[in-house]
Write a protein that holds these residues in place. Sequence first.
Motif, mmCIF file in Angstrom:
data_model
loop_
_atom_site.group_PDB
_atom_site.id
_atom_site.type_symbol
_atom_site.label_atom_id
_atom_site.label_comp_id
_atom_site.label_asym_id
_atom_site.label_seq_id
_atom_site.Cartn_x
_atom_site.Cartn_y
_atom_site.Cartn_z
ATOM 1 N N ALA A 1 0.829 -1.214 0.000
ATOM 2 C CA ALA A 1 0.000 0.000 0.000
ATOM 3 C C ALA A 1 0.864 1.265 0.000
ATOM 4 N N ARG A 2 2.127 1.117 0.457
ATOM 5 C CA ARG A 2 3.026 2.278 0.465
ATOM 6 C C ARG A 2 3.942 2.292 -0.758
ATOM 7 N N SER A 3 3.673 1.394 -1.731
ATOM 8 C CA SER A 3 4.518 1.315 -2.924
ATOM 9 C C SER A 3 4.049 2.328 -3.976
ATOM 10 N N LYS A 4 4.994 3.134 -4.444
ATOM 11 C CA LYS A 4 4.641 4.173 -5.422
ATOM 12 C C LYS A 4 4.349 3.568 -6.797
ATOM 13 N N ILE A 5 5.050 2.486 -7.115
ATOM 14 C CA ILE A 5 4.870 1.858 -8.437
ATOM 15 C C ILE A 5 3.422 1.382 -8.591
ATOM 16 N N LEU A 6 2.908 0.824 -7.499
ATOM 17 C CA LEU A 6 1.542 0.306 -7.531
ATOM 18 C C LEU A 6 0.540 1.431 -7.804
ATOM 19 N N TYR A 7 0.774 2.566 -7.183
ATOM 20 C CA TYR A 7 -0.118 3.708 -7.408
ATOM 21 C C TYR A 7 -0.030 4.206 -8.841
ATOM 22 N N SER A 8 1.161 4.102 -9.427
ATOM 23 C CA SER A 8 1.326 4.512 -10.830
ATOM 24 C C SER A 8 0.472 3.626 -11.732
ATOM 25 N N ILE A 9 0.535 2.302 -11.465
ATOM 26 C CA ILE A 9 -0.259 1.366 -12.281
ATOM 27 C C ILE A 9 -1.753 1.660 -12.088
ATOM 28 N N LEU A 10 -2.135 1.878 -10.840
ATOM 29 C CA LEU A 10 -3.539 2.175 -10.548
ATOM 30 C C LEU A 10 -3.978 3.460 -11.254
ATOM 31 N N PHE A 11 -3.101 4.441 -11.267
ATOM 32 C CA PHE A 11 -3.412 5.707 -11.930
ATOM 33 C C PHE A 11 -3.689 5.487 -13.426
ATOM 34 N N PHE A 12 -2.821 4.687 -14.059
ATOM 35 C CA PHE A 12 -3.015 4.403 -15.488
ATOM 36 C C PHE A 12 -4.325 3.667 -15.735
ATOM 37 N N ALA A 13 -4.634 2.734 -14.845
ATOM 38 C CA ALA A 13 -5.884 1.975 -14.994
ATOM 39 C C ALA A 13 -7.094 2.909 -14.868
ATOM 40 N N LEU A 14 -7.053 3.783 -13.872
ATOM 41 C CA LEU A 14 -8.167 4.720 -13.679
ATOM 42 C C LEU A 14 -8.283 5.685 -14.859
ATOM 43 N N PHE A 15 -7.117 6.090 -15.356
ATOM 44 C CA PHE A 15 -7.106 6.986 -16.523
ATOM 45 C C PHE A 15 -7.761 6.301 -17.723
ATOM 46 N N LEU A 16 -7.423 5.029 -17.911
ATOM 47 C CA LEU A 16 -7.979 4.272 -19.040
ATOM 48 C C LEU A 16 -9.501 4.149 -18.904
ATOM 49 N N ILE A 17 -9.957 3.920 -17.662
ATOM 50 C CA ILE A 17 -11.405 3.794 -17.433
ATOM 51 C C ILE A 17 -12.103 5.121 -17.761
ATOM 52 N N LEU A 18 -11.523 6.235 -17.325
ATOM 53 C CA LEU A 18 -12.093 7.550 -17.641
ATOM 54 C C LEU A 18 -12.032 7.815 -19.148
ATOM 55 N N PHE A 19 -10.927 7.376 -19.743
ATOM 56 C CA PHE A 19 -10.762 7.584 -21.186
ATOM 57 C C PHE A 19 -11.811 6.798 -21.984
ATOM 58 N N SER A 20 -12.261 5.664 -21.384
ATOM 59 C CA SER A 20 -13.262 4.843 -22.080
ATOM 60 C C SER A 20 -14.545 5.656 -22.301
#
Lengths: 338, 263
Positions: free
Chosen positions: B24-43
């Motif tokens: 939960a404190r990993s920055k890489i994980l948040y980056s991946i989550l950010f891209f996923a959320l961006f893709l969902i919004l982009f949909s």
Amino acid sequence: MRSSESTQPPKATPPGGKALPPRSTDRSAIQVDRLSKTFRSGFLRRSIPALTEVSFSVPEGCIFGLVGPNGAGKTTTIKILLGLIKATSGSATLGGQRVPSTRSRARVGYLPENPSFYDHLQAREYLAFVGRLFGMSRRQCASQADRLLDYVGLGEHAGKPIRKFSKGMIQRLGIAQALVHDPHIVILDEPQSGLDPLGRKEVKEMILGLKSRGRTVLFSSHILPDVEDLADEIAFLHRGRFLPFDSPLTKANPKVLQWQLEVSDLPVPLEEILDQPPLRTASQEDRLLLTFDGSLDASTAVARLVAAGACIHKVISHTESLEDLFVREIQAEEGPKT
Amino acid sequence: MIAAAFRQLVPLGSIAFNTYREAARSKILYSILFFALFLILFSAVMGEVSLYQNERIIKDIGLFALSTFGALMAVFLGASFVYKEIERKSIYNIVSKPIHRWQYFIGKFFGIVATLLVQLVLMLIALLAVLWLWLGALPWVLLPAFVLICVEVCLVTTIALFFSSFSTPYLSGFLTIGTYVAGRSSYMIQQLASRVESEGLRFLLDLADRLLPALYIFDVSTEVTYNLPIPTTFLLQAAAYGLCYAAILLFLGSVIFSRRDFT
């Protein structure tokens, strides 16, 4: 070579826990029997013997020093005791429990060499986590964590992420986590590594404090004077074997290299009182400084001199230091250099 | 008996919680989550530019984001978390405590899975929010698909953990991605095996088909997109298959991990 030897009384005792009953020397806290480890390396699985039939026993309440150069097998021995490495042959017990087993590890506190902890945790969180692995309740973990952090001088840094700790602070945290469950046996792999002189002194006091409370301590170190000061028994490891002398070496009977007697008022010539002539004789005002070989029976010599009417001012024994012994034994093992 | 079982679970739970906290404190994980959320919004934007296909596009891209980014996070966490501890030697101080190695291994698994489930739930909430805002409706048909994605991510985590029990993060990451791609298309291996004439090759293809996880069964995006029913029996069977496969890999990984020397 050293002229005298002294152990300082314990100045610090770890928080929590109770003093154990006085040690019974016939019971072993740690028992190692013909332990061997051979590593396999490379594609052809080449054999690399790391430990060969090592046996020793650590009595309860004793401080046992494991000494040896790099690659001697000290850490391998410790890792086998803690179940990190499986022995190729032989057996060992910790507190009477067979190694490796969870029961044998339950009463042991362990500080690894160059310890590394979870960077993302704070010091207090890490100690609480370790406490939980020992089955302690959350409340016990929290109170013990705070007490231990104060004890090792990290009280002000309890809420700081471990990634911001210096090497010395990591080592202190390592010592704290080794004591979190008030273990009966404490195994410390190079506990003074990375510490400044003050830190080293504190670790020494802490080890002596553990002994005063009946705990058994096994530690490895390169710093021979510290081992000499601390350990009740010492074992030398070299190339995976114990060096072939009375092993483990007890500090109770160190080898005396020379005796020095400072006397005055000799009524008759020295040759008439003592059979063994001195190696050297030096005069200091009205006194004589007599230097004898280490083979002298000092108590008999002193008794004869007193009976003859001489006045004895000082008796100094020059014993072999651990470093002298260590170098001598390794040179004997490796043979003379050409 | 119950108390003894509970005592076994305490260290496992502590390791799982600590793993979750680390992830939960990993920055890489948040980056991946950010891209996923961006893709969902982009949909939603993609849906706008398509003709009368809003819902289909949003669901399709949204499920793709959940499944792919979920698997990607599973590979990253599963392949790196155990090895990282071995490499940094922080594991010395854990497995030297009175715990079994399997408790450590399975604790890691639960910690990683808990992290991934939280991430997947966040993505699902984002997807439902987009559908609600753009279409004014909540298509509950997404839920069975979400359950299957969770099972698939769980299985991918065990594959990565299994490989990481004996290899480096790069190798285990590579092997897991390879298994994921092959498992996603293993129905093609079946078809290929039925067409080849060589006995030897057919045997090998059959063997690969049996050994590889049939990950394609967790992909129900077509049913969701076209609002087709997903039978409960199929859902339960697929979930049971995935969880059994994961349990077997977890057992094998624990056995291999328990035999390791930490030099």
